[in-house]
Design a protein around this motif. Sequence first.
Motif, mmCIF file in Angstrom:
data_model
loop_
_atom_site.group_PDB
_atom_site.id
_atom_site.type_symbol
_atom_site.label_atom_id
_atom_site.label_comp_id
_atom_site.label_asym_id
_atom_site.label_seq_id
_atom_site.Cartn_x
_atom_site.Cartn_y
_atom_site.Cartn_z
ATOM 1 N N ALA A 116 1.136 -1.293 -0.459
ATOM 2 C CA ALA A 116 -0.159 0.012 0.367
ATOM 3 C C ALA A 116 0.583 0.940 -0.548
ATOM 4 O O ALA A 116 1.382 1.458 1.017
ATOM 5 C CB ALA A 116 -0.958 -0.195 1.221
ATOM 6 N N HIS A 122 -1.461 11.241 -4.458
ATOM 7 C CA HIS A 122 -0.032 10.853 -5.046
ATOM 8 C C HIS A 122 0.289 9.603 -5.086
ATOM 9 O O HIS A 122 0.223 8.650 -4.666
ATOM 10 C CB HIS A 122 0.949 11.362 -4.055
ATOM 11 C CG HIS A 122 1.322 12.798 -3.555
ATOM 12 N ND1 HIS A 122 0.237 12.900 -2.661
ATOM 13 C CD2 HIS A 122 1.218 13.464 -4.178
ATOM 14 C CE1 HIS A 122 0.567 14.856 -3.022
ATOM 15 N NE2 HIS A 122 1.219 14.526 -4.431
ATOM 16 N N GLY A 123 1.495 9.238 -6.630
ATOM 17 C CA GLY A 123 1.684 7.931 -7.236
ATOM 18 C C GLY A 123 3.113 8.172 -7.194
ATOM 19 O O GLY A 123 3.988 7.546 -6.854
ATOM 20 N N SER A 124 3.703 8.675 -8.145
ATOM 21 C CA SER A 124 4.953 8.979 -8.687
ATOM 22 C C SER A 124 5.473 9.693 -7.698
ATOM 23 O O SER A 124 7.167 9.053 -7.749
ATOM 24 C CB SER A 124 4.429 9.559 -10.174
ATOM 25 O OG SER A 124 3.957 9.244 -11.412
ATOM 26 N N TRP A 155 -5.249 2.609 -5.031
ATOM 27 C CA TRP A 155 -5.148 1.321 -5.949
ATOM 28 C C TRP A 155 -4.437 0.515 -5.224
ATOM 29 O O TRP A 155 -4.460 -1.142 -6.139
ATOM 30 C CB TRP A 155 -3.948 1.768 -7.060
ATOM 31 C CG TRP A 155 -4.430 2.723 -8.175
ATOM 32 C CD1 TRP A 155 -4.214 3.933 -8.520
ATOM 33 C CD2 TRP A 155 -5.153 1.834 -9.003
ATOM 34 N NE1 TRP A 155 -5.204 4.064 -9.152
ATOM 35 C CE2 TRP A 155 -5.625 3.042 -10.051
ATOM 36 C CE3 TRP A 155 -5.355 0.672 -9.140
ATOM 37 C CZ2 TRP A 155 -5.971 2.878 -10.736
ATOM 38 C CZ3 TRP A 155 -6.479 0.390 -10.531
ATOM 39 C CH2 TRP A 155 -6.803 1.967 -11.331
ATOM 40 N N PRO A 156 -3.909 -0.197 -4.123
ATOM 41 C CA PRO A 156 -3.453 -2.055 -3.985
ATOM 42 C C PRO A 156 -4.165 -2.891 -4.377
ATOM 43 O O PRO A 156 -5.668 -2.963 -3.477
ATOM 44 C CB PRO A 156 -2.911 -1.370 -2.009
ATOM 45 C CG PRO A 156 -2.829 0.093 -1.929
ATOM 46 C CD PRO A 156 -4.223 0.550 -3.154
ATOM 47 N N GLY A 157 -3.725 -3.639 -4.918
ATOM 48 C CA GLY A 157 -4.773 -4.678 -5.502
ATOM 49 C C GLY A 157 -4.753 -6.505 -4.476
ATOM 50 O O GLY A 157 -3.311 -6.175 -3.134
ATOM 51 N N TYR A 214 -9.108 -6.933 -15.053
ATOM 52 C CA TYR A 214 -8.050 -6.794 -14.618
ATOM 53 C C TYR A 214 -9.835 -6.476 -13.524
ATOM 54 O O TYR A 214 -9.056 -6.149 -12.265
ATOM 55 C CB TYR A 214 -7.379 -4.929 -14.589
ATOM 56 C CG TYR A 214 -6.466 -5.189 -13.628
ATOM 57 C CD1 TYR A 214 -5.190 -5.626 -14.044
ATOM 58 C CD2 TYR A 214 -5.835 -5.420 -12.117
ATOM 59 C CE1 TYR A 214 -3.755 -5.620 -13.611
ATOM 60 C CE2 TYR A 214 -5.099 -5.296 -11.413
ATOM 61 C CZ TYR A 214 -3.904 -4.948 -12.180
ATOM 62 O OH TYR A 214 -3.219 -5.719 -11.442
ATOM 63 N N ASN A 219 -8.716 -3.785 -6.018
ATOM 64 C CA ASN A 219 -7.717 -2.509 -6.262
ATOM 65 C C ASN A 219 -8.500 -2.183 -4.988
ATOM 66 O O ASN A 219 -10.174 -1.653 -5.058
ATOM 67 C CB ASN A 219 -7.268 -2.260 -7.013
ATOM 68 C CG ASN A 219 -6.930 -2.755 -8.209
ATOM 69 O OD1 ASN A 219 -7.341 -3.414 -9.030
ATOM 70 N ND2 ASN A 219 -5.463 -2.647 -7.724
ATOM 71 N N PRO A 399 -2.534 -1.071 -18.076
ATOM 72 C CA PRO A 399 -2.203 -0.609 -16.942
ATOM 73 C C PRO A 399 -0.510 -0.476 -16.569
ATOM 74 O O PRO A 399 0.067 0.375 -16.194
ATOM 75 C CB PRO A 399 -3.206 -1.151 -16.643
ATOM 76 C CG PRO A 399 -3.166 -2.176 -16.812
ATOM 77 C CD PRO A 399 -3.660 -2.642 -17.999
ATOM 78 N N SER A 402 1.277 2.486 -16.653
ATOM 79 C CA SER A 402 1.464 3.092 -15.512
ATOM 80 C C SER A 402 1.065 2.779 -13.733
ATOM 81 O O SER A 402 2.385 2.732 -13.584
ATOM 82 C CB SER A 402 -0.442 3.504 -15.070
ATOM 83 O OG SER A 402 -0.738 3.972 -15.949
ATOM 84 N N TYR A 403 1.302 1.311 -14.275
ATOM 85 C CA TYR A 403 1.507 0.417 -12.323
ATOM 86 C C TYR A 403 3.407 0.752 -12.688
ATOM 87 O O TYR A 403 3.764 0.653 -13.216
ATOM 88 C CB TYR A 403 0.767 -0.149 -11.638
ATOM 89 C CG TYR A 403 0.846 -1.449 -13.069
ATOM 90 C CD1 TYR A 403 1.283 -2.219 -13.268
ATOM 91 C CD2 TYR A 403 -0.767 -1.481 -13.783
ATOM 92 C CE1 TYR A 403 2.032 -3.278 -14.551
ATOM 93 C CE2 TYR A 403 0.086 -2.600 -13.892
ATOM 94 C CZ TYR A 403 0.908 -3.744 -14.344
ATOM 95 O OH TYR A 403 1.018 -4.810 -15.038
ATOM 96 N N GLU A 404 3.955 0.646 -11.017
ATOM 97 C CA GLU A 404 4.997 0.769 -10.800
ATOM 98 C C GLU A 404 5.643 1.117 -11.479
ATOM 99 O O GLU A 404 7.067 0.913 -12.184
ATOM 100 C CB GLU A 404 5.260 -0.816 -11.172
ATOM 101 C CG GLU A 404 4.972 -2.011 -10.276
ATOM 102 C CD GLU A 404 5.240 -2.150 -9.139
ATOM 103 O OE1 GLU A 404 6.373 -1.276 -9.123
ATOM 104 O OE2 GLU A 404 5.299 -2.215 -8.469
ATOM 105 N N GLY A 405 5.367 2.608 -11.221
ATOM 106 C CA GLY A 405 6.183 3.689 -12.291
ATOM 107 C C GLY A 405 5.928 4.057 -13.708
ATOM 108 O O GLY A 405 6.008 3.738 -15.163
ATOM 109 N N VAL A 408 6.639 8.136 -18.073
ATOM 110 C CA VAL A 408 7.768 9.040 -18.759
ATOM 111 C C VAL A 408 8.272 9.036 -16.925
ATOM 112 O O VAL A 408 9.744 9.364 -17.401
ATOM 113 C CB VAL A 408 7.306 10.451 -19.200
ATOM 114 C CG1 VAL A 408 7.423 11.381 -19.271
ATOM 115 C CG2 VAL A 408 5.958 9.901 -20.615
ATOM 116 N N LEU A 412 12.560 9.397 -17.173
ATOM 117 C CA LEU A 412 13.143 10.552 -16.359
ATOM 118 C C LEU A 412 14.251 10.514 -14.858
ATOM 119 O O LEU A 412 15.658 10.808 -14.990
ATOM 120 C CB LEU A 412 12.356 11.725 -15.716
ATOM 121 C CG LEU A 412 11.089 12.635 -16.924
ATOM 122 C CD1 LEU A 412 10.965 13.249 -16.607
ATOM 123 C CD2 LEU A 412 12.706 13.555 -17.420
#
Length: 643
Positions: A116, A122-124, A155-157, A214, A219, A399, A402-405, A408, A412
Amino acid sequence: MKVAWAGSREAFQVSDRMAKLVANDPVFEKFSKPMLGRKELFKNTLRKAAYAWKLINDLRLTEEEAKWLRHYIDEPNYTDLHWEMFVPAIEGQGTKEQKKKWLPLAQTMQIIGTYAQTELGHGSNVQGLETTATFDRQTDEFVMHSPTLTSSKWWPGGMAKVATHAIVYARLIIDGLFHGVHGFIVQLRSLEDHSPLPGLTLGDIGMKFGHGTYNTMDNGVLRFDHVRIPRNQMLMRVSQVTKEGKYAQSDVPRQLLYGTMVSVRQTIVADASKALSRAVCIATRYSVVRRQFGSRNGGPETQVIDYKTQQSRLFPLLASAYAFRFVGEWLKSLYIDVKQRLEANDFSTLPETHACTAGLKALTTAATADGIEECRKLCGGHGYLISSGLPELFAFYVPACSYEGENVVMMLQVARFLVKTVSNLGYKQPVGTAAYLGRVTPLLQNNCAVQTAEDWLNPDAILEAFEARAARMVIGCGERLAMFENPEEGFAELSIDLVEASLAHCQLITVSVFIQKLNHEIPGNGVKRSLEVLCYVYALFLLHKHQGDFLATGYLTPKQASLANEQLRTLYSKVRPNAIAFVDSFNHMDHYLCSVLGRYDGNVYPKLYEAAWKDPLNDSDIVDGIQQYVQPILKQKLHYAKL
Ligand SMILES: CC/C=C\C/C=C\C/C=C\C/C=C\C=C\C(=O)SCCNC(=O)CCNC(=O)[C@H](O)C(C)(C)COP(=O)(O)OP(=O)(O)OC[C@H]1O[C@@H](n2cnc3c(N)ncnc32)[C@H](O)[C@@H]1OP(=O)(O)O
Ligand SMILES: Cc1cc2nc3c(=O)[nH]c(=O)nc-3n(C[C@H](O)[C@H](O)[C@H](O)COP(=O)(O)OP(=O)(O)OC[C@H]3O[C@@H](n4cnc5c(N)ncnc54)[C@H](O)[C@@H]3O)c2cc1C
């Protein structure tokens, strides 16, 4: 070729055995999934996961076999988070005592865990997380709290309905001072009746893109209202809090707190080839069955795979599947090495491993998601049917960008690593995947020597082209960055160029790993020669797609770029006779593909016709709603009808 794809004869045998075990067991039937509602879908997945755990124990499957079994069951569920994130987080960030206490419970599934980290706001930006863990010296506990709506874990699965425990990332506060984000083991549910523990709000975040893929995963959302946990449930390998409330940091770098993400990113790269090969297998088999135009004297029409345009869209994806398979294998060995080093407190290779896992995760997931959609289009209209297997595969896979980072954000991170490497060039020789940056003088000065299309069939020419392009882009960014007084402002301003340079660096890694694989690991001539063709297709396709980079950096002339494209066309003709053998080598069973278009026997049309009749709308000629809503329209004489 099956062995080359699997990595070894033993790896092939394990994967093949598990694929058959799943395909032959009616419990793992999945064709009916798209027709199920959310609750049925979820319960069905719980049933399969429980049965799989029983099989793993009854048959005493090894860890490797269990992984393949879960893979072929092909339904995201809580066990993914438990095995791929919860357990590795304890392994990587727990102290000896914590591992001794928690790992046996997790490994026997007496507790089920999730990861979690992400919140609504905030995610990133992990350092921006808002959940707090405040130390209470009086009781020797942390008080977990969600101070704002945006601090809700989101989001946590497996968290919404299944997990009993979670690794929760929260800001540590001692005596009003912040000490950054840390991981805490928090119990979420009663082990007796599964009800959420007091002070916790837990629920599902709602339906996701696609239908039957999914949405098998719960989630979740989680809020804390001053929930107390014992002090020894903070993961303390990186930093410790004593019972007096003293905060101490060991020699272990803080970045190790992010170690679980490095591990999963590596898995995601290894998995990209599975998803892409699945789509490519369906599109290739169908392109051989499907015929359109070109009949001569009443003969059969042309198989669509024989159109050059079809080949130019399909074969680079076939080549990419192999490239990603090999780079995934290579990354796994890099990761195993870094894991051993980390255990021995050697952190020297962590920055490069982080850059490789982040960058290759972004490269492979973006190309795979786009590739699956391209495969759907390559199947024409029928690709849009759920029974083609492609829409659900896309919905499941997309997805990953998007997930796990977010991709983009990951590129960076690669850029930061490259910029640092370049700025250290004077006194630190780059190694590993950045070693080419230590040869910048020839890479900046020498230009491509290719004179004919055949000259492109040379691994050295290809490698030098990719190295020169990446080096020139990275050095160019470094020079422009140096013009800014404030490096962070410069980094933000140049971020578009930096992401492109990072992509060039990552493509260089995939191309060089493919070449390395051919040179050192493929025995015999037959398989090697065939794979060589795919390797050239992969490299020259990238070169053609990004020819703007190669031309703008001045390494190639327009003539050399067009010779590469000419060679690429010739290579497609060499792939064509082996196209089916290449995709059969993935060893994907019909159960796993779950696609009428991708059937091994090619019996597409009768089976497509048959599948249509299984739709619930075809249960009767007159369905619910017709009499109520359609018949009245037909029978009424409405105003406009009279005019
Ligand atoms: C369960 C999966 C199972 C199987 C896989 C198959 C399918 C997957 C199925 C389903 C998916 C299910 C689960 C998904 C789970 C999740 O998504 S969990 C949440 C994941 N979240 C993220 O990935 C967040 C992304 N953000 C970050 O990683 C970081 O915060 C960051 C953006 C990389 C860095 O942020 P920031 O710029 O603020 O930097 P700092 O934090 O200050 O970092 C400073 C230096 O550290 C270096 N760094 C950063 N990360 C790492 C790392 N992981 N390892 C090593 N080093 C790292 C960073 O580059 C800085 O270096 P410096 O410049 O040299 O100082
Ligand atoms: C299916 C699925 C499963 C998940 N499972 C879990 C889980 O089990 N546990 C968990 O903790 N989390 C989980 N997540 C959350 C996931 O990790 C995050 O969604 C992911 O890390 C992306 O972060 P974000 O949502 O904050 O995106 P954002 O960062 O908000 O991204 C939005 C946009 O902003 C851009 N952007 C953001 N920062 C920058 C920057 N610095 N520079 C330039 N552009 C930027 C991005 O490129 C993107 O285009 C899951 C997500 C999904 C979709």
